[in-house]
Design a protein around this motif. Structure first.
Motif, PDB file in Angstrom:
ATOM      1  N   VAL A  38       0.849  -1.232  -0.048  1.00 60.84           N
ATOM      2  CA  VAL A  38       0.041  -0.064   0.034  1.00 60.84           C
ATOM      3  C   VAL A  38       0.869   1.255  -0.005  1.00 60.84           C
ATOM      4  N   PHE A  39       0.432   2.200  -0.717  1.00 59.32           N
ATOM      5  CA  PHE A  39       1.424   3.401  -0.855  1.00 59.32           C
ATOM      6  C   PHE A  39       0.842   4.549   0.121  1.00 59.32           C
ATOM      7  N   ASP A  40       1.871   4.724   0.739  1.00 55.64           N
ATOM      8  CA  ASP A  40       1.458   5.814   2.137  1.00 55.64           C
ATOM      9  C   ASP A  40       2.091   7.156   1.716  1.00 55.64           C
ATOM     10  N   PRO A  41       1.293   8.195   1.124  1.00 54.34           N
ATOM     11  CA  PRO A  41       1.772   9.426   0.900  1.00 54.34           C
ATOM     12  C   PRO A  41       2.463  10.251   2.099  1.00 54.34           C
ATOM     13  N   TRP A  42       2.232   9.912   3.130  1.00 56.31           N
ATOM     14  CA  TRP A  42       2.692  10.564   4.307  1.00 56.31           C
ATOM     15  C   TRP A  42       4.127  10.134   5.041  1.00 56.31           C
ATOM     16  N   ARG A  43       4.442   8.883   4.413  1.00 57.37           N
ATOM     17  CA  ARG A  43       5.552   8.250   4.803  1.00 57.37           C
ATOM     18  C   ARG A  43       6.632   9.088   4.248  1.00 57.37           C
ATOM     19  N   HIS A  45      10.429   9.661   2.733  1.00 51.79           N
ATOM     20  CA  HIS A  45      11.111   8.739   2.033  1.00 51.79           C
ATOM     21  C   HIS A  45      12.590   9.632   1.963  1.00 51.79           C
TER      22      HIS A  45
END
Length: 50
Positions: A38-43, A45
């Motif tokens: 699942v892509f988490d935009p708040w993580r 990178h």
């Protein structure tokens, strides 16, 4: 290579009790590992170096 009789007996008891036996297919594991992450935009990178 066949499993020893003691393992066969134990594995059968586990299956009868509804437990997972090593080497048997686990539908939950197959479902979880078969889905894309699942892509988490708040993580956060790391930024590319360069």
């Amino acid at each position: 290579m066949e499993n020893p009789p003691i393992f066969q007996a134990l594995a059968e008891r586990w299956r009868e009790a509804g437990r997972l036996v090593p080497g048997d297919h686990d539908p939950d594991w197959a479902r979880l590992t078969g889905e894309p992450p699942v892509f988490d935009p708040w993580r956060r990178h790391p930024r590319p170096q360069g």
